[in-house]
Design a protein around this motif. Structure first.
Motif, PDB file in Angstrom:
ATOM      1  N   ASN A   1       0.824  -1.216   0.000  1.00 38.93           N
ATOM      2  CA  ASN A   1       0.000   0.000   0.000  1.00 38.93           C
ATOM      3  C   ASN A   1       0.852   1.258   0.000  1.00 38.93           C
ATOM      4  OD1 ASN A   1      -2.439  -1.364  -0.080  1.00 38.93           O
ATOM      5  ND2 ASN A   1      -2.561  -1.536   2.135  1.00 38.93           N
ATOM      6  N   ILE A   2       1.933   1.255   0.757  1.00 32.48           N
ATOM      7  CA  ILE A   2       2.835   2.418   0.795  1.00 32.48           C
ATOM      8  C   ILE A   2       3.467   2.635  -0.574  1.00 32.48           C
ATOM      9  CG2 ILE A   2       5.034   3.267   1.713  1.00 32.48           C
ATOM     10  CD1 ILE A   2       4.200   1.992   4.420  1.00 32.48           C
ATOM     11  N   MET A   3       3.972   1.571  -1.176  1.00 34.82           N
ATOM     12  CA  MET A   3       4.633   1.705  -2.479  1.00 34.82           C
ATOM     13  C   MET A   3       3.646   2.097  -3.577  1.00 34.82           C
ATOM     14  SD  MET A   3       7.768   1.429  -1.958  1.00 34.82           S
ATOM     15  CE  MET A   3       8.268   1.455  -3.657  1.00 34.82           C
ATOM     16  N   ILE A   4       2.447   1.545  -3.534  1.00 34.13           N
ATOM     17  CA  ILE A   4       1.437   1.912  -4.540  1.00 34.13           C
ATOM     18  C   ILE A   4       1.043   3.377  -4.371  1.00 34.13           C
ATOM     19  CG2 ILE A   4      -0.968   1.521  -5.258  1.00 34.13           C
ATOM     20  CD1 ILE A   4      -0.428  -1.505  -4.813  1.00 34.13           C
ATOM     21  N   GLN A   5       0.922   3.836  -3.146  1.00 34.68           N
ATOM     22  CA  GLN A   5       0.611   5.256  -2.908  1.00 34.68           C
ATOM     23  C   GLN A   5       1.732   6.142  -3.463  1.00 34.68           C
ATOM     24  OE1 GLN A   5      -2.141   6.453  -2.126  1.00 34.68           O
ATOM     25  NE2 GLN A   5      -1.962   8.318  -0.960  1.00 34.68           N
TER      26      GLN A   5
END
Length: 173
Positions: free
Chosen positions: A49-53
């Protein structure tokens, strides 16, 4: 170099790799809507989720850069400010690992070294300084040079080495 060519780091995060692969296959006019409407899976890890954000911010900025009217470069730092600084800003906002100060900032480590080593401390200002949130240490030193002026580039490289040494000495203290 082989690992980089093979997208080694991305392959460790297959959900993120798939998101990016699908995102870059979109038409540029539809890309912002696609990145903000996809990738929200309950099975994603926190890291995913952090990387996709982070990818959402970077791809949205990329889209804005591609869509705006072309401008003439006015300064050696224009591309740096337009294309590089936003990536650090998005990294900071999504990971919460670092804080960045921009534009002619002095090192805190230089001030601390000046107390115990006054002959060693000469004040140098950097274009950007990244400080870790966890331990408040200066970990990223940023200096921008133009691609034409070799003398300026060499001086900036020496400045980065000197400031990096100061950060390490402060950490040793």
């Amino acid at each position: 170099m082989k690992e980089q060519a093979d997208n080694h780091c991305f392959k460790k995060l297959p959900v993120c790799f798939d998101f990016l692969r699908l995102a870059i296959s979109q038409n540029i006019s539809e890309l912002p809507q696609w990145v903000w409407c996809n990738g929200y899976d309950n099975n994603n890890t926190e890291n995913d989720n952090i990387m996709i954000q982070l990818m959402r911010f970077i791809l949205t900025d990329f889209c804005a850069n591609c869509s705006r009217p072309e401008s003439s470069l006015t300064n050696e730092r224009t591309p740096y400010v337009e294309y590089v600084i936003p990536i650090f800003k998005y990294f900071s906002a999504t990971t919460k690992l670092m804080s960045f100060l921009w534009c002619e900032k002095g090192l805190v480590s230089n001030k601390l070294l000046a107390v115990c080593m006054p002959d060693y401390a000469t004040k140098k200002l950097l274009d950007g300084i990244g400080t870790t949130i966890k331990d408040s240490l200066e970990r990223v030193l940023i200096e921008s040079s133009g691609e034409v002026d070799d003398k300026h580039t060499i001086e900036d490289t020496i400045k980065l080495i000197e400031c990096g040494a100061k950060c390490l000495k402060e950490e040793m203290n």
